[in-house]
Design an enzyme around this catalytic site. Structure first.
Site, PDB file in Angstrom:
ATOM      1  N   SER A 157       0.819  -1.212   0.000  1.00 13.75           N
ATOM      2  CA  SER A 157       0.000   0.000   0.000  1.00 13.75           C
ATOM      3  C   SER A 157       0.851   1.259   0.000  1.00 13.75           C
ATOM      4  O   SER A 157       1.866   1.334   0.696  1.00 13.75           O
ATOM      5  CB  SER A 157      -0.900   0.035   1.233  1.00 13.75           C
ATOM      6  OG  SER A 157      -1.717   1.188   1.219  1.00 13.75           O
ATOM      7  N   GLY A 182       7.213   0.283   4.769  1.00  7.27           N
ATOM      8  CA  GLY A 182       8.079  -0.394   3.811  1.00  7.27           C
ATOM      9  C   GLY A 182       7.850   0.055   2.381  1.00  7.27           C
ATOM     10  O   GLY A 182       8.791   0.166   1.592  1.00  7.27           O
ATOM     11  N   CYS A 183       6.620   0.344   2.055  1.00 11.35           N
ATOM     12  CA  CYS A 183       6.292   0.769   0.688  1.00 11.35           C
ATOM     13  C   CYS A 183       6.846   2.155   0.398  1.00 11.35           C
ATOM     14  O   CYS A 183       7.266   2.439  -0.725  1.00 11.35           O
ATOM     15  CB  CYS A 183       4.790   0.718   0.468  1.00 11.35           C
ATOM     16  SG  CYS A 183       4.144  -0.955   0.698  1.00 11.35           S
ATOM     17  N   ASN A 184       6.870   3.005   1.405  1.00 14.59           N
ATOM     18  CA  ASN A 184       7.478   4.325   1.252  1.00 14.59           C
ATOM     19  C   ASN A 184       8.975   4.183   0.956  1.00 14.59           C
ATOM     20  O   ASN A 184       9.508   4.849   0.065  1.00 14.59           O
ATOM     21  CB  ASN A 184       7.280   5.168   2.516  1.00 14.59           C
ATOM     22  CG  ASN A 184       5.831   5.549   2.750  1.00 14.59           C
ATOM     23  OD1 ASN A 184       4.978   5.404   1.880  1.00 14.59           O
ATOM     24  ND2 ASN A 184       5.551   6.038   3.945  1.00 14.59           N
ATOM     25  N   ALA A 241       9.450   2.738  -2.669  1.00 11.92           N
ATOM     26  CA  ALA A 241       9.189   3.745  -3.705  1.00 11.92           C
ATOM     27  C   ALA A 241      10.328   4.754  -3.772  1.00 11.92           C
ATOM     28  O   ALA A 241      10.809   5.097  -4.860  1.00 11.92           O
ATOM     29  CB  ALA A 241       7.861   4.451  -3.440  1.00 11.92           C
TER      30      ALA A 241
END
Length: 194
Positions: A61, A66-68, A71
């Site tokens: 998401s 972790g996704c931040n 990206a």
């Protein structure tokens, strides 16, 4: 005791109901609404592959820890991916509205690569990934409710001919990006548009 042991053996030996698309297999083509620099467009994997290898990375998401990191790491290394002849597309179950914000956010995607909405999880499922339901009340790093399910973090390096050259999962977000870059660089002549 025998039943317990037999059940344990079957669960270890039986393949998972979801098995990610592996090296040498055809990458499922997909078309999805995507966003780059906050602007929506229709992304078609087949069209991107016509220009060279594509890194298709699935993440749980936008605006989560972790996704931040993942990206931001992709954004920081986009010059290297481009120099190796590859493009990158992030895919999540986020709505296109969330992705419009995430794609333009200078702290994360920084308008360097597109992110696609797989709101119903069908793209992730076609790649053999687990799609899990979100929990009511889950909030992102901005304090906003997430409101959708999650696909497991897995990256696929797809060659120009539509075959998976590498499937990368089970590692921290930044390491996932590093492995994807190594795989792209390892494609050699293929990644230079041959």
């Amino acid at each position: 005791m025998k039943k317990l042991l037999l059940g344990l053996m079957i669960s270890i030996a039986a393949p998972s109901a979801f098995a990610a698309v592996g090296q040498g297999e055809a990458a499922p083509d997909f078309t999805a609404q995507a966003s780059l620099a906050g602007k929506e467009f229709t992304y078609v994997l087949k069209d991107a592959l016509a220009k060279g290898p594509v890194v298709v990375y699935f993440y749980p998401s936008a605006y989560t820890g972790g996704c931040n990191i993942q990206a931001k790491t992709f954004a920081d290394h986009m010059g290297e991916f481009t120099a190796a002849g590859a493009s990158v597309i992030g895919v999540s179950l986020d709505s296109i509205a969330r992705l419009n914000q995430f794609s333009a956010d200078p702290e994360f995607c920084a308008s360097k690569f597109p992110v696609a909405s797989d709101a119903d999880g069908k793209i992730a499922a076609s790649y053999g990934l687990k799609v899990m339901e979100g929990k009511a009340g889950q909030k992102d790093t901005r304090g906003e409710e997430i409101g959708h399910g999650f696909a497991e973090r897995t990256t696929f390096v797809v060659t120009k001919d539509g075959k998976v050259a590498a499937t990368i999962g089970g590692m921290p977000p930044a390491a996932n990006v590093d492995e994807a870059l190594k795989a792209v660089k390892g494609l050699g002549a293929t990644s230079s548009g041959k």
